[in-house]
Design a protein around this motif. Structure first.
Motif, PDB file in Angstrom:
ATOM      1  N   THR A  57       0.838  -1.200   0.000  1.00 40.74           N
ATOM      2  CA  THR A  57       0.000   0.000   0.000  1.00 40.74           C
ATOM      3  C   THR A  57       0.875   1.254   0.000  1.00 40.74           C
ATOM      4  O   THR A  57       0.605   2.218  -0.732  1.00 40.74           O
ATOM      5  CB  THR A  57      -0.934  -0.012   1.229  1.00 40.74           C
ATOM      6  OG1 THR A  57      -1.632  -1.258   1.229  1.00 40.74           O
ATOM      7  CG2 THR A  57      -1.916   1.126   1.217  1.00 40.74           C
ATOM      8  N   THR A  81      -9.992  -6.226  -7.454  1.00 45.78           N
ATOM      9  CA  THR A  81      -8.649  -6.118  -6.892  1.00 45.78           C
ATOM     10  C   THR A  81      -8.791  -5.824  -5.411  1.00 45.78           C
ATOM     11  O   THR A  81      -9.903  -5.611  -4.919  1.00 45.78           O
ATOM     12  CB  THR A  81      -7.847  -4.999  -7.594  1.00 45.78           C
ATOM     13  OG1 THR A  81      -6.512  -4.995  -7.059  1.00 45.78           O
ATOM     14  CG2 THR A  81      -8.458  -3.609  -7.383  1.00 45.78           C
ATOM     15  N   PHE A  82      -7.654  -5.810  -4.709  1.00 48.40           N
ATOM     16  CA  PHE A  82      -7.682  -5.386  -3.319  1.00 48.40           C
ATOM     17  C   PHE A  82      -7.863  -3.861  -3.296  1.00 48.40           C
ATOM     18  O   PHE A  82      -7.345  -3.161  -4.175  1.00 48.40           O
ATOM     19  CB  PHE A  82      -6.383  -5.795  -2.623  1.00 48.40           C
ATOM     20  CG  PHE A  82      -6.379  -5.494  -1.165  1.00 48.40           C
ATOM     21  CD1 PHE A  82      -7.327  -6.039  -0.320  1.00 48.40           C
ATOM     22  CD2 PHE A  82      -5.427  -4.641  -0.621  1.00 48.40           C
ATOM     23  CE1 PHE A  82      -7.342  -5.738   1.033  1.00 48.40           C
ATOM     24  CE2 PHE A  82      -5.424  -4.346   0.731  1.00 48.40           C
ATOM     25  CZ  PHE A  82      -6.389  -4.895   1.551  1.00 48.40           C
ATOM     26  N   ALA A  84      -6.586  -1.436  -1.980  1.00 49.38           N
ATOM     27  CA  ALA A  84      -5.421  -0.547  -2.021  1.00 49.38           C
ATOM     28  C   ALA A  84      -5.097  -0.062  -3.436  1.00 49.38           C
ATOM     29  O   ALA A  84      -4.599   1.051  -3.607  1.00 49.38           O
ATOM     30  CB  ALA A  84      -4.194  -1.250  -1.425  1.00 49.38           C
ATOM     31  N   HIS A 160       0.376  -9.783  -7.089  1.00 45.95           N
ATOM     32  CA  HIS A 160       0.040 -11.206  -7.161  1.00 45.95           C
ATOM     33  C   HIS A 160       0.989 -11.987  -8.069  1.00 45.95           C
ATOM     34  O   HIS A 160       0.790 -13.189  -8.242  1.00 45.95           O
ATOM     35  CB  HIS A 160      -1.388 -11.379  -7.714  1.00 45.95           C
ATOM     36  CG  HIS A 160      -2.449 -10.849  -6.816  1.00 45.95           C
ATOM     37  ND1 HIS A 160      -3.792 -11.003  -7.074  1.00 45.95           N
ATOM     38  CD2 HIS A 160      -2.380 -10.160  -5.643  1.00 45.95           C
ATOM     39  CE1 HIS A 160      -4.500 -10.429  -6.120  1.00 45.95           C
ATOM     40  NE2 HIS A 160      -3.662  -9.890  -5.244  1.00 45.95           N
ATOM     41  N   ILE A 186       4.415  -2.352  -8.610  1.00 43.73           N
ATOM     42  CA  ILE A 186       4.531  -2.551  -7.160  1.00 43.73           C
ATOM     43  C   ILE A 186       4.263  -4.007  -6.779  1.00 43.73           C
ATOM     44  O   ILE A 186       3.534  -4.726  -7.460  1.00 43.73           O
ATOM     45  CB  ILE A 186       3.592  -1.608  -6.372  1.00 43.73           C
ATOM     46  CG1 ILE A 186       2.108  -1.985  -6.572  1.00 43.73           C
ATOM     47  CG2 ILE A 186       3.788  -0.153  -6.732  1.00 43.73           C
ATOM     48  CD1 ILE A 186       1.490  -2.566  -5.342  1.00 43.73           C
ATOM     49  N   TYR A 328     -12.380 -10.790  -5.399  1.00 46.22           N
ATOM     50  CA  TYR A 328     -12.584  -9.886  -4.290  1.00 46.22           C
ATOM     51  C   TYR A 328     -14.041  -9.435  -4.313  1.00 46.22           C
ATOM     52  O   TYR A 328     -14.706  -9.536  -5.347  1.00 46.22           O
ATOM     53  CB  TYR A 328     -11.700  -8.642  -4.441  1.00 46.22           C
ATOM     54  CG  TYR A 328     -10.225  -8.902  -4.222  1.00 46.22           C
ATOM     55  CD1 TYR A 328      -9.704  -8.898  -2.926  1.00 46.22           C
ATOM     56  CD2 TYR A 328      -9.363  -9.135  -5.275  1.00 46.22           C
ATOM     57  CE1 TYR A 328      -8.344  -9.106  -2.713  1.00 46.22           C
ATOM     58  CE2 TYR A 328      -8.005  -9.354  -5.054  1.00 46.22           C
ATOM     59  CZ  TYR A 328      -7.506  -9.351  -3.778  1.00 46.22           C
ATOM     60  OH  TYR A 328      -6.165  -9.565  -3.560  1.00 46.22           O
TER      61      TYR A 328
END
Ligand SMILES: Cc1ncc(COP(=O)(O)O)c(C=O)c1O
Length: 383
Positions: A57, A81-82, A84, A160, A186, A328
């Motif tokens: 994050t 997605t997550f 963040a 991921h 990232i 998600y």
């Protein structure tokens, strides 16, 4: 049978010894292990530079700041997605604009992104954050072409997919986060990810200017490099030149990361074996939609199936001590994002996927016996 989670870290004696070594050394944070980890990670991923940070994050936040996102700037990302991946835009006051996923790959649909870009004057959107969801590498070559047409930057959320790749139009493997097509990428080193640091993150880039800026922002915006100081009062002198953060990774975590990275390829191989077993087991089962499309280069952070009656299957597996997950809940349907006007039925592919998806146990130490038990338990539920 012991409980079977959906994901799990694997810490070896070697990992523990590397951490203990740091605990006995002179540096607990931002010592020599950070640079060692950054160099080794950049080499593994194939990027020029890497910047280690506190978590994924923080990595996203620093990327957004280094690209000068301002209040009101529009940035496109996926609802699957997550949170963040979207939240980082909000940290800088930017507006998150979601675009639907491709129902076959579950990745951000480039056609939907193009529709958005085409519908507004050039310059409306500043950037795109594609996600290598579940470990499947998104085709960034195609996204780069589109982004260039509309003057957008790209941050690849590759949390991921360390070791994942796609094949470009020249037939070359393009590894996630290698910086060939995205300005920045990232990664996260949360325990369920491929490489576990407890907490940890990494930014990769081929852009020297962004690299230097990220290093500054990671440590309060403080510069100690004598060549870059505006004044210099002596050996102790430093300058805070930007508004930065304390987003440092510790040497303790970096030592664990270096040790884990040594095992990354072997563990990725095991993830791919487990995935092939699931794919073979479910290929002719009408109650399950397994993965489709090209699976070459898939990093398999998750193994996702689509099923009818997902809730009862989830509960049935839990009763059998198999703890699956749902990745998600669409981000645009989170109460926070609904406040911006996003609502149900905005993204039919993402929402249909959410109603049916289930992430099965996927981690390198999952034994064949455990995996067979998972497959049998699912088959029994439907039969
Ligand atoms: C796709 C994605 N992006 C970003 C993050 C954030 O990473 P972290 O938990 O290290 O902050 C995660 C972690 O779960 C993730 O899965």
């Amino acid at each position: 049978m012991k409980p079977i989670p959906y994901g799990k870290q694997h810490i070896t004696e070697e990992d523990i010894n590397s951490v203990v070594e740091v605990l006995k050394s002179d540096f607990l944070t931002q010592g020599p292990k950070i640079e060692e980890f950054e160099k080794a990670f950049a080499e593994y991923i194939g990027s020029k530079y890497a910047v280690a940070v506190a978590n994924g994050t923080a990595a996203l936040h620093l990327c957004i700041l280094s690209l000068d996102v301002k209040p009101g700037d529009k940035v496109i990302t996926s609802p699957i997605t997550f949170a963040a991946s979207a939240n980082c835009v909000r940290y800088a006051g930017g507006d998150v604009v979601f675009a639907d996923i491709d129902p076959e790959t579950y990745l951000l649909d480039i056609n939907k992104v193009e529709e958005l870009l085409k519908a507004s004057p050039k310059g409306t959107y500043k950037g795109i954050i594609p996600v290598d969801f579940a470990g499947r590498a998104i085709d960034l070559e195609a996204f780069r072409k589109l982004a260039d047409e509309y003057d957008c930057w790209i941050i690849e959320d590759a949390c991921h997919a360390p070791g994942g790749y796609f094949i470009d139009t020249k037939g070359q493997k393009q590894f996630c986060g290698n910086g060939s097509f995205a300005e920045l990428a990232i990664f996260s080193f949360h325990p369920v990810k491929h490489i576990a640091c407890g907490e940890g993150g990494m930014i990769t880039t081929n852009n020297k200017k962004l690299y230097k800026k990220l290093q500054l922002l990671r440590t309060h915006g403080i510069n100690k490099d004598p060549d870059l100081l505006i004044e210099n009062h002596g050996g102790w002198y430093y300058e805070m030149q930007e508004l930065g953060f304390n987003y440092r990774l510790t040497d303790i975590q970096a030592a664990l990361g270096i040790s884990q990275l040594k095992q990354a390829e072997a563990r990725l191989k095991r993830r791919r074996e487990i995935a092939a077993n699931y794919t073979n087991a479910f290929i002719d089962k009408s109650f399950i939609k397994g993965l489709s499309g090209s699976l070459e280069g898939h990093g398999y952070h998750l193994y996702v199936i689509e099923v009818e009656d997902r809730k009862n299957l989830y509960n049935h597996l839990r009763k059998n001590k198999i703890f699956t997950q749902v990745h998600y809940i669409p981000v645009h349907l989170m109460p926070y994002y609904k406040k911006f006007g996003w609502k149900k039925d905005d993204f039919p592919n993402a929402e249909n996927y959410y109603n049916r998806c289930l992430s099965l146990p996927m981690y390198p130490t999952l034994s064949n016996e455990e995996q067979e038990f998972v497959i049998e338990t699912i088959n029994k539920f439907y039969e």
